[in-house]
Design a protein around this motif. Structure first.
Motif, PDB file in Angstrom:
ATOM      1  N   THR A 174      51.446  21.106 -15.608  1.00 55.70           N
ATOM      2  CA  THR A 174      50.778  21.265 -14.311  1.00 55.70           C
ATOM      3  C   THR A 174      51.839  20.925 -12.950  1.00 55.70           C
ATOM      4  O   THR A 174      51.820  21.522 -11.982  1.00 55.70           O
ATOM      5  CB  THR A 174      49.468  20.261 -14.253  1.00 55.70           C
ATOM      6  OG1 THR A 174      48.756  20.763 -15.267  1.00 55.70           O
ATOM      7  CG2 THR A 174      48.915  20.364 -12.673  1.00 55.70           C
ATOM      8  N   HIS A 175      52.521  19.733 -13.421  1.00 54.63           N
ATOM      9  CA  HIS A 175      53.381  19.339 -12.361  1.00 54.63           C
ATOM     10  C   HIS A 175      54.831  19.724 -12.286  1.00 54.63           C
ATOM     11  O   HIS A 175      55.690  19.567 -11.089  1.00 54.63           O
ATOM     12  CB  HIS A 175      53.242  17.624 -12.370  1.00 54.63           C
ATOM     13  CG  HIS A 175      51.946  16.956 -11.971  1.00 54.63           C
ATOM     14  ND1 HIS A 175      51.723  16.579 -10.893  1.00 54.63           N
ATOM     15  CD2 HIS A 175      51.111  16.941 -12.896  1.00 54.63           C
ATOM     16  CE1 HIS A 175      50.697  16.096 -10.721  1.00 54.63           C
ATOM     17  NE2 HIS A 175      50.254  16.224 -12.080  1.00 54.63           N
ATOM     18  N   TRP A 219      49.804  17.690 -18.421  1.00 50.69           N
ATOM     19  CA  TRP A 219      50.346  16.988 -17.040  1.00 50.69           C
ATOM     20  C   TRP A 219      51.642  17.592 -16.890  1.00 50.69           C
ATOM     21  O   TRP A 219      51.894  17.961 -15.719  1.00 50.69           O
ATOM     22  CB  TRP A 219      50.431  15.550 -17.403  1.00 50.69           C
ATOM     23  CG  TRP A 219      50.794  14.755 -16.073  1.00 50.69           C
ATOM     24  CD1 TRP A 219      49.693  14.477 -14.992  1.00 50.69           C
ATOM     25  CD2 TRP A 219      52.001  14.592 -15.310  1.00 50.69           C
ATOM     26  NE1 TRP A 219      50.483  13.769 -13.924  1.00 50.69           N
ATOM     27  CE2 TRP A 219      51.751  13.913 -14.141  1.00 50.69           C
ATOM     28  CE3 TRP A 219      53.227  14.934 -16.113  1.00 50.69           C
ATOM     29  CZ2 TRP A 219      53.024  13.724 -13.435  1.00 50.69           C
ATOM     30  CZ3 TRP A 219      54.574  14.732 -15.205  1.00 50.69           C
ATOM     31  CH2 TRP A 219      54.192  13.952 -13.840  1.00 50.69           C
ATOM     32  N   TYR A 233      42.000   3.203 -15.893  1.00 52.06           N
ATOM     33  CA  TYR A 233      42.045   4.498 -16.809  1.00 52.06           C
ATOM     34  C   TYR A 233      42.253   4.258 -18.179  1.00 52.06           C
ATOM     35  O   TYR A 233      42.684   4.913 -18.977  1.00 52.06           O
ATOM     36  CB  TYR A 233      43.158   5.381 -16.353  1.00 52.06           C
ATOM     37  CG  TYR A 233      43.228   5.745 -14.768  1.00 52.06           C
ATOM     38  CD1 TYR A 233      42.030   6.514 -14.476  1.00 52.06           C
ATOM     39  CD2 TYR A 233      43.721   5.565 -13.950  1.00 52.06           C
ATOM     40  CE1 TYR A 233      41.730   6.956 -13.004  1.00 52.06           C
ATOM     41  CE2 TYR A 233      43.841   5.931 -12.415  1.00 52.06           C
ATOM     42  CZ  TYR A 233      42.889   6.474 -12.248  1.00 52.06           C
ATOM     43  OH  TYR A 233      42.611   6.986 -10.822  1.00 52.06           O
ATOM     44  N   LEU A 237      45.065  13.559 -14.547  1.00 48.99           N
ATOM     45  CA  LEU A 237      45.943  14.575 -14.273  1.00 48.99           C
ATOM     46  C   LEU A 237      46.672  14.941 -13.089  1.00 48.99           C
ATOM     47  O   LEU A 237      47.627  15.177 -12.958  1.00 48.99           O
ATOM     48  CB  LEU A 237      45.253  15.939 -14.646  1.00 48.99           C
ATOM     49  CG  LEU A 237      45.163  16.249 -16.163  1.00 48.99           C
ATOM     50  CD1 LEU A 237      44.198  17.370 -16.390  1.00 48.99           C
ATOM     51  CD2 LEU A 237      46.532  16.470 -16.819  1.00 48.99           C
ATOM     52  N   ASN A 238      45.896  14.078 -12.006  1.00 51.94           N
ATOM     53  CA  ASN A 238      46.637  14.153 -10.727  1.00 51.94           C
ATOM     54  C   ASN A 238      47.352  12.932 -10.091  1.00 51.94           C
ATOM     55  O   ASN A 238      47.823  12.965  -8.940  1.00 51.94           O
ATOM     56  CB  ASN A 238      45.251  14.373  -9.507  1.00 51.94           C
ATOM     57  CG  ASN A 238      44.414  15.807  -9.508  1.00 51.94           C
ATOM     58  OD1 ASN A 238      45.237  16.760  -9.919  1.00 51.94           O
ATOM     59  ND2 ASN A 238      43.139  15.668  -9.595  1.00 51.94           N
ATOM     60  N   LEU A 239      47.387  12.053 -11.076  1.00 54.32           N
ATOM     61  CA  LEU A 239      48.609  10.931 -10.947  1.00 54.32           C
ATOM     62  C   LEU A 239      49.711  11.454 -10.702  1.00 54.32           C
ATOM     63  O   LEU A 239      50.286  12.194 -11.357  1.00 54.32           O
ATOM     64  CB  LEU A 239      48.151  10.051 -11.759  1.00 54.32           C
ATOM     65  CG  LEU A 239      46.904   9.286 -12.009  1.00 54.32           C
ATOM     66  CD1 LEU A 239      47.074   8.158 -13.007  1.00 54.32           C
ATOM     67  CD2 LEU A 239      46.617   8.499 -10.668  1.00 54.32           C
ATOM     68  N   PRO A 240      50.666  10.777 -10.024  1.00 51.70           N
ATOM     69  CA  PRO A 240      52.228  11.071  -9.867  1.00 51.70           C
ATOM     70  C   PRO A 240      52.837  10.383 -11.107  1.00 51.70           C
ATOM     71  O   PRO A 240      52.205   9.533 -11.824  1.00 51.70           O
ATOM     72  CB  PRO A 240      52.552  10.301  -8.728  1.00 51.70           C
ATOM     73  CG  PRO A 240      51.549   9.339  -8.402  1.00 51.70           C
ATOM     74  CD  PRO A 240      50.367   9.807  -8.706  1.00 51.70           C
ATOM     75  N   GLU A 287      44.980   3.497  -4.846  1.00 54.89           N
ATOM     76  CA  GLU A 287      46.137   3.840  -3.866  1.00 54.89           C
ATOM     77  C   GLU A 287      46.955   2.778  -3.680  1.00 54.89           C
ATOM     78  O   GLU A 287      48.316   3.281  -3.624  1.00 54.89           O
ATOM     79  CB  GLU A 287      45.219   4.031  -2.522  1.00 54.89           C
ATOM     80  CG  GLU A 287      45.981   4.795  -1.394  1.00 54.89           C
ATOM     81  CD  GLU A 287      44.585   5.113  -0.434  1.00 54.89           C
ATOM     82  OE1 GLU A 287      44.123   4.248   0.274  1.00 54.89           O
ATOM     83  OE2 GLU A 287      44.750   6.379   0.190  1.00 54.89           O
ATOM     84  N   ASP A 297      40.763  14.248 -15.284  1.00 56.89           N
ATOM     85  CA  ASP A 297      41.074  14.969 -14.201  1.00 56.89           C
ATOM     86  C   ASP A 297      41.587  14.132 -13.278  1.00 56.89           C
ATOM     87  O   ASP A 297      42.709  14.608 -12.555  1.00 56.89           O
ATOM     88  CB  ASP A 297      39.745  15.557 -13.314  1.00 56.89           C
ATOM     89  CG  ASP A 297      39.219  16.598 -14.340  1.00 56.89           C
ATOM     90  OD1 ASP A 297      39.812  17.284 -15.299  1.00 56.89           O
ATOM     91  OD2 ASP A 297      38.118  17.160 -14.241  1.00 56.89           O
ATOM     92  N   GLU A 298      41.178  13.023 -13.058  1.00 52.43           N
ATOM     93  CA  GLU A 298      42.103  12.009 -12.157  1.00 52.43           C
ATOM     94  C   GLU A 298      43.399  11.774 -12.731  1.00 52.43           C
ATOM     95  O   GLU A 298      44.174  11.722 -11.693  1.00 52.43           O
ATOM     96  CB  GLU A 298      41.274  10.749 -12.051  1.00 52.43           C
ATOM     97  CG  GLU A 298      39.754  10.821 -11.313  1.00 52.43           C
ATOM     98  CD  GLU A 298      39.207   9.315 -10.997  1.00 52.43           C
ATOM     99  OE1 GLU A 298      40.012   8.391 -10.691  1.00 52.43           O
ATOM    100  OE2 GLU A 298      38.001   9.108 -11.320  1.00 52.43           O
TER     101      GLU A 298
END
Length: 555
Positions: free
Chosen positions: A325-326, A322, A280, A291-294, A247, A288-289
């Motif tokens: 998705t974004h 990625w 990572y 893939l959700n990163l900015p 974070e 999955d994590e």
């Protein structure tokens, strides 16, 4: 001897010592501490009048009530959105005072605060009464003077502030009439008060009262606004000393661009990138994590040389997933791939089969794909010494196109023939360090290669010989599982050997493959593992064992 005409407080002369005043490096004023003079009229030549106005609607202090980085990030995001909505230019009209209305840089593009590149010249008008004037119909000022919550008056020393900050140096030495006035007024929001007071104290004492991450981030933003590089370095160092989390790392990479571009903050952002890259490292476990990163987080992960992936083909597939998705719009996706993520894909280490698919991929600009594929093919054709030279040249650059990652499946070079028979020659190089990690029962796989439309791979093992009396080096050939197809193949294993350093045949055979099967030789060199790994081994040439496999489809 120093030029007697030099300006004692010229930032070009003294800013190099900022680091020293914060205790972060050598310098002629490393022991200077003017804490005794802070807000003391006996040691001050000016008065700083700080007018504190309410925060924007539904906005509170970034630090107020924040107990974690997450709270700070949420509050800052809300402030950023509110400030973008507020288009008013804060200018106060005074007769005898300088008035500067300063908002912290809460927007990505630096909107909402005075341009730091311009001289800090106060906008002043004469009023007949000599009192503050704030006409309600003045388009430049949208907030009535009654909105001031409170006023703080602080005695300041202009030489001390000018020595620490180009902002104050320009303010006090711009040659205008207001630069000679005794009172200077700053107007800030309530959320900025604590950070500004801590910053002013730092400029005298080289210490901060802030001890939490949210409070330090507020001071860092204030230090960037008022161009106090030594305080930015100090905050950066304290933040780096605190425990890092995903974070916080992502937040540090998402600070306003003016902060990110500051040299003083580079060590903090570098530490954040290193944390994410290590967190990572094995991207397949956290797909999955990730893939959700900015975008900034993904860039940090994919920039790493130590990224553990099966092959660069997998990196390419992940980047496409990625981006789709974004960035669902093709135009946006092409832009981010062309300018940002595409630079992180190491195309020279992708397989030729995947490079063919790159050429027909609509997500990339066609001109870009032609360029990167051609560059990759030229690299593959280079001799090993030239490839090593290209990789070394990029070691200190941001993008490592020619640097090999820690692939789970080792890259191979393949030469294919169609006539007179379908045949391929596969070259696999293993470093001594990689071989040593195989003991006692490990194995390493090559990337897949193809013959007659069927996928194959090589695997090197450390195993026991057939009598189970000692460990030895083995090499095997396997066929990727695909249905019940059978394939009859002649194969030959060879390795470079001293003193000639030419390839010497070690084993020949033939086998009819079915999906998932492998064949090979348990003791390729007919020697124990200790002899194979010895310093005087015949098979390690400059720390690398060079293996070759020839495959021919049987008629």
């Amino acid at each position: 001897m120093r030029d007697s005409n030099a300006d004692l407080f010229d930032p070009r002369t003294i800013m190099d010592s900022d680091c020293a005043t914060a205790g972060l490096g050598p310098g002629p004023v490393s022991d200077s501490d003017f804490a005794f003079a802070f807000n003391d009229s006996n040691f001050s030549d000016r008065v700083l009048r700080i007018e504190i106005i309410p925060d924007l609607p539904e906005t509170k202090s970034d630090c107020d009530g924040c107990t974690s980085i997450a709270d700070w990030a949420r509050n800052r995001k809300r402030r950023r959105e509110d400030i973008k909505k507020d288009s008013a230019v804060d200018v106060l009209v005074h007769c005898e005072e300088q008035i500067l209305t300063c908002s912290m840089p809460d927007t990505e593009d630096g909107e909402g605060y005075v341009n730091q590149d311009e001289e800090a010249v106060a906008m002043i008008e004469e009023s007949p009464s000599g009192d503050e004037a704030a006409p309600a119909n003045d388009g430049l000022w949208s907030m009535d003077c009654s909105a001031v919550l409170r006023v703080k008056t602080i005695h300041i020393s202009s030489p001390i502030l000018a020595a620490k900050s180009p902002f104050f140096y320009k303010l006090f030495s711009n040659g205008m009439r207001e630069s000679e006035q005794r009172q200077v007024t700053l107007r800030i929001h309530a959320s900025e008060e604590a950070a500004l007071m801590d910053l002013l104290n730092f400029m005298y004492s080289n210490t901060l009262s802030a001890t939490t991450s949210p409070a330090l981030l507020d001071v860092l933003m204030a230090a960037d606004k008022f161009e106090v590089a030594s305080c930015m370095r100090y905050c950066s160092r304290l933040l780096r000393s605190m425990p890092m989390s995903c974070e916080s790392a992502l937040l540090y990479l998402d600070l306003p661009s003016s902060v990110l571009m500051a040299d003083a903050v580079q060590p903090l952002t570098d530490a954040a990138k290193q944390f994410l890259a290590a967190r990572y490292k094995d991207i397949t476990k956290f797909q999955d994590e990730v893939l959700n990163l900015p975008l900034a987080g993904v860039e940090a992960v994919l920039s790493s040389d130590d990224l553990q992936v099966p092959s660069e083909d997998a990196v390419y597939d992940f980047v496409l997933k990625w981006a789709r998705t974004h960035y669902p719009k093709l135009e946006d996706r092409r832009e981010v791939l062309g300018l940002r993520l595409g630079r992180l894909i190491r195309f020279p280490y992708m397989t030729c089969r995947k490079l063919r698919k790159v050429l027909t991929c609509n997500d990339f600009d066609p001109e870009l794909t032609s360029k990167v594929v051609l560059e990759a093919l030229f690299f593959k054709a280079e001799p090993p010494y030239r490839q090593r030279s290209l990789a070394a040249d990029e070691a200190s650059t941001r993008y490592h196109r020619f640097v090999e990652r820690a692939y789970k499946y080792r890259p191979v070079k393949v030469v294919e023939f169609e006539l007179p028979r379908q045949q391929c020659v596969v070259y696999l190089d293993l470093k001594r360090e990689e071989c040593s990690l195989l003991f006692p029962t490990g194995r390493v796989y090559s990337q897949a290669f193809h013959l007659g439309g069927q996928g194959f791979f090589l695997s090197a093992h450390c195993n026991m010989d057939q009598q189970s009396s000692f460990h030895c080096f083995g090499l095997f050939l396997g066929m990727q599982e695909k249905g019940s197809v059978t394939f009859a193949v002649d194969y030959e294993f060879a390795a470079r050997s001293k003193p000639t350093e030419e390839y010497v045949s070690k084993y020949k055979g033939n086998y009819t493959f079915t999906g998932g099967k492998a064949v090979g030789y348990r003791n390729l060199f007919s020697i124990p593992w200790t002899a194979f790994m010895a310093d005087d081994s015949l098979y390690f040439i400059d720390g690398v064992v060079h293996l070759r496999a020839e495959l021919t489809i049987r008629q």
